[in-house]
Scaffold this active site. Sequence first.
Site, PDB file in Angstrom:
ATOM      1  N   SER A 104      14.555  16.079  29.787  1.00  0.00           N
ATOM      2  CA  SER A 104      13.877  15.591  28.593  1.00  0.00           C
ATOM      3  C   SER A 104      12.993  16.657  27.951  1.00  0.00           C
ATOM      4  O   SER A 104      12.946  17.802  28.387  1.00  0.00           O
ATOM      5  CB  SER A 104      13.018  14.362  28.894  1.00  0.00           C
ATOM      6  N   TYR A 146      16.107  13.698  25.359  1.00  0.00           N
ATOM      7  CA  TYR A 146      15.349  12.516  24.970  1.00  0.00           C
ATOM      8  C   TYR A 146      13.861  12.817  25.083  1.00  0.00           C
ATOM      9  O   TYR A 146      13.427  13.673  25.851  1.00  0.00           O
ATOM     10  CB  TYR A 146      15.731  11.296  25.810  1.00  0.00           C
ATOM     11  N   LYS A 182      11.190  14.530  11.723  1.00  0.00           N
ATOM     12  CA  LYS A 182      11.230  15.962  12.032  1.00  0.00           C
ATOM     13  C   LYS A 182       9.821  16.462  12.322  1.00  0.00           C
ATOM     14  O   LYS A 182       8.894  16.226  11.554  1.00  0.00           O
ATOM     15  CB  LYS A 182      11.819  16.745  10.866  1.00  0.00           C
TER      16      LYS A 182
END
Length: 117
Positions: A25, A58, A9
């Site tokens: 992305s 991504y 995170k």
Amino acid sequence: MLLQVLKSKIHRVTVTEANLDYIGSITIDSSLMEAAGIIPGERVFIVDNNNGERFDTYAIPGEAGSGVICLNGAAARRVHRGDVVIIMAYALVTPEEGALMKPRLVFPDTATNLLPC
């Protein structure tokens, strides 16, 4: 059975760019990716603290030390420059692995998106 648990995170970084004319992305300062253990191409989940949007895409590495957080392609419509986001990655693990797993949490400076010295 496999469980999906938090692996990484990056907490509270500021969006520096939103680039609609890109194939997709999120570009993340590679220093932050390395600190969080996120690899290029890895699926990440984004939470926008300003508007409540939640989506996935991504990761692609940006220049180390640049502080870049740029949502690309369609995701650029979900955020605004200056929004504060949380970036998370999950792993599939057995219940036994999950019980022992400790996520890599990164807390950069929200004003610069850089890691503390």
